[in-house]
Design an enzyme around this catalytic site. Structure first.
Site, short mmCIF file in Angstrom:
data_model
loop_
_atom_site.label_atom_id
_atom_site.label_comp_id
_atom_site.label_asym_id
_atom_site.label_seq_id
_atom_site.Cartn_x
_atom_site.Cartn_y
_atom_site.Cartn_z
N GLY A 19 1.23 -1.63 0.24
CA GLY A 19 0.17 0.04 0.67
C GLY A 19 0.91 1.43 -0.07
O GLY A 19 0.44 2.43 0.18
N ASN A 44 1.31 2.77 -2.56
CA ASN A 44 0.94 3.55 -3.70
C ASN A 44 0.03 4.39 -3.43
O ASN A 44 -0.98 5.71 -2.90
CB ASN A 44 0.54 3.08 -5.04
CG ASN A 44 1.63 3.16 -6.01
OD1 ASN A 44 2.09 4.34 -5.84
ND2 ASN A 44 2.20 1.96 -5.55
N MET A 81 -3.71 -6.88 -7.09
CA MET A 81 -3.66 -8.30 -8.19
C MET A 81 -4.43 -9.15 -8.45
O MET A 81 -3.66 -10.16 -8.74
CB MET A 81 -2.21 -9.22 -7.32
CG MET A 81 -1.06 -8.50 -6.25
SD MET A 81 0.37 -7.15 -7.43
CE MET A 81 0.69 -8.45 -7.86
N ILE A 132 -6.44 -9.65 -12.34
CA ILE A 132 -7.38 -9.15 -13.67
C ILE A 132 -8.56 -8.88 -13.47
O ILE A 132 -9.86 -9.64 -12.98
CB ILE A 132 -6.85 -10.10 -14.29
CG1 ILE A 132 -5.12 -10.89 -14.69
CG2 ILE A 132 -7.42 -9.14 -15.50
CD1 ILE A 132 -4.50 -9.62 -14.46
N LEU A 133 -9.25 -8.03 -13.43
CA LEU A 133 -10.79 -7.36 -13.67
C LEU A 133 -11.42 -7.48 -15.00
O LEU A 133 -10.73 -7.08 -15.76
CB LEU A 133 -11.39 -5.76 -13.46
CG LEU A 133 -10.15 -5.56 -12.46
CD1 LEU A 133 -10.25 -3.79 -11.67
CD2 LEU A 133 -11.72 -5.83 -10.75
N ASN A 163 -4.13 2.18 -13.70
CA ASN A 163 -3.52 1.22 -12.66
C ASN A 163 -2.25 2.18 -13.16
O ASN A 163 -2.48 2.70 -13.79
CB ASN A 163 -3.48 0.03 -13.64
CG ASN A 163 -2.98 -1.81 -12.46
OD1 ASN A 163 -2.84 -1.32 -11.24
ND2 ASN A 163 -1.89 -2.06 -13.96
N HIS A 198 1.75 1.27 -12.88
CA HIS A 198 2.53 -0.77 -13.28
C HIS A 198 4.34 0.08 -13.47
O HIS A 198 4.40 1.18 -14.37
CB HIS A 198 1.80 -0.68 -14.80
CG HIS A 198 2.61 -2.28 -15.36
ND1 HIS A 198 2.17 -3.49 -14.55
CD2 HIS A 198 3.51 -2.62 -15.89
CE1 HIS A 198 2.83 -4.61 -14.27
NE2 HIS A 198 3.96 -4.22 -16.03
N SER A 221 4.56 3.87 -15.02
CA SER A 221 2.81 4.04 -16.22
C SER A 221 1.67 4.05 -15.48
O SER A 221 1.16 3.84 -14.60
CB SER A 221 2.93 3.12 -17.40
OG SER A 221 3.79 2.41 -18.11
N ASP A 235 -2.26 -4.92 -17.81
CA ASP A 235 -1.16 -3.20 -18.55
C ASP A 235 -1.57 -3.09 -19.12
O ASP A 235 -0.30 -3.30 -19.88
CB ASP A 235 0.25 -4.11 -17.33
CG ASP A 235 -0.06 -4.69 -16.03
OD1 ASP A 235 -0.85 -3.93 -15.49
OD2 ASP A 235 0.60 -5.34 -15.70
#
Ligand code: GRF
Length: 216
Positions: A12, A14, A90, A92-93, A107, A109, A136, A145
Site C-alpha cells: 500500500g 501507492n 493483484m 485482473i478485472l 492502474n 504499473h 505507467s 497492463d
C-alpha cells in the site's frame, strides 16, 4: 471533490502516496473506501491510521469471479465512487466489472508499457538488460497492463542494479505519477480518445537518454 475508491492487495505505498497528497491539500479527492482482497495487506493498517474506511473482500468467499467482482462493484457504487484506483491490486478485472466504471479505472504499473506487462516487471527489465524502464499510469481495459496510457516516467537502469534497487528507484516515481493522475481526474482534465489520452493543459517534454551521450 472527486470521490475515489482504491483497490489494494499488499503493502500500500501507492495508497499512502494518495493519502499524503490528499492530506497535503494537493489532491481534491476523498477516499470513500479502500478494498483489499487480502486480509493481511499492510495497506489496511494505513487505512486505520488515517481513519479511512476499508473493506476486505476475499475471492475465496465467493463461488465465482463474477460474484466476487459484483460485491466490489456494489460497495464502490454504494460509496458513490467516481474513480477506481488500482494501487497494487493483484487481480485482473473482467469486462463485467469495468463496464460499471467506463474509462474510470486506473492502474499503476512498474514499467514503460507495453514493455514488461504482467508480473515481475522490474526483474524482467534487469534481466533483459534494458537501459531505461519506468512506470505507467493507464486506463484499465480487458488487457493485462495494456490500456491507454495517461502518464509515464522514465527511470534509468544502472549497471549494478538488482530487482530491489531498481524497484525502489521506480517506486519513487510511482508515488508521484499516481497521485498526480488522481488530481488530473479531479480537475476534469483527462480526455480519452480511443488509445490516446490527453491531459488538457499539461506540458509535454522530451525523453531522457541513458547512458548519457558524450559527443552527440
Ligand atoms: C507497485 O510496484 C505497483 O506498480 C504494482 O504493485 C506494486 C504495489 O506496491 N502494480 P504498493 O502496494 O503500492 O506499495
Amino acid at each position: 471533490m472527486l470521490d475515489i475508491g482504491v483497490l489494494v492487495s499488499g503493502r500500500g505505498s501507492n495508497l499512502q502516496a494518495i493519502i499524503d497528497g490528499i492530506e497535503a491539500g494537493k489532491i481534491d479527492a476523498r477516499i470513500k473506501v479502500v478494498i483489499s482482497d487480502n486480509p493481511n495487506a499492510y495497506a489496511l493498517e494505513r487505512c486505520k491510521r488515517h481513519s479511512i474506511p476499508s473493506r476486505v473482500v476475499r475471492r475465496e468467499e465467493f463461488k465465482s469471479k463474477r460474484e466476487f467482482e459484483e460485491e466490489m462493484v456494489r460497495i464502490l457504487k454504494e460509496e458513490g465512487v467516481e474513480l477506481v484506483v488500482l494501487a497494487g491490486f493483484m487481480r485482473i478485472l473482467s469486462p463485467h466489472f469495468l463496464e460499471n466504471f467506463p474509462n474510470r479505472v486506473i492502474n499503476i504499473h512498474p514499467s514503460l508499457i507495453p514493455a514488461f506487462q504482467g508480473l515481475n516487471a522490474q526483474r524482467r527489465a534487469v534481466e533483459f538488460g534494458s537501459k531505461i524502464t519506468g512506470c505507467s499510469v493507464h486506463i484499465v481495459d480487458e488487457s493485462v497492463d495494456g490500456g491507454p496510457v495517461v502518464v509515464q516516467a522514465a527511470v534509468p537502469v544502472l549497471p549494478e542494479d538488482t530487482e530491489e534497487t531498481l524497484s525502489e528507484r521506480i517506486l519513487r516515481f510511482e508515488h508521484r505519477i499516481l497521485p498526480q493522475t488522481v488530481q488530473w481526474f479531479a480537475e476534469g482534465r483527462v480526455r480519452i480518445e480511443g488509445r490516446r489520452v490527453l491531459v488538457e493543459g499539461a506540458r509535454y517534454g522530451t525523453l531522457p537518454v541513458n547512458p548519457e551521450l558524450e559527443k552527440f
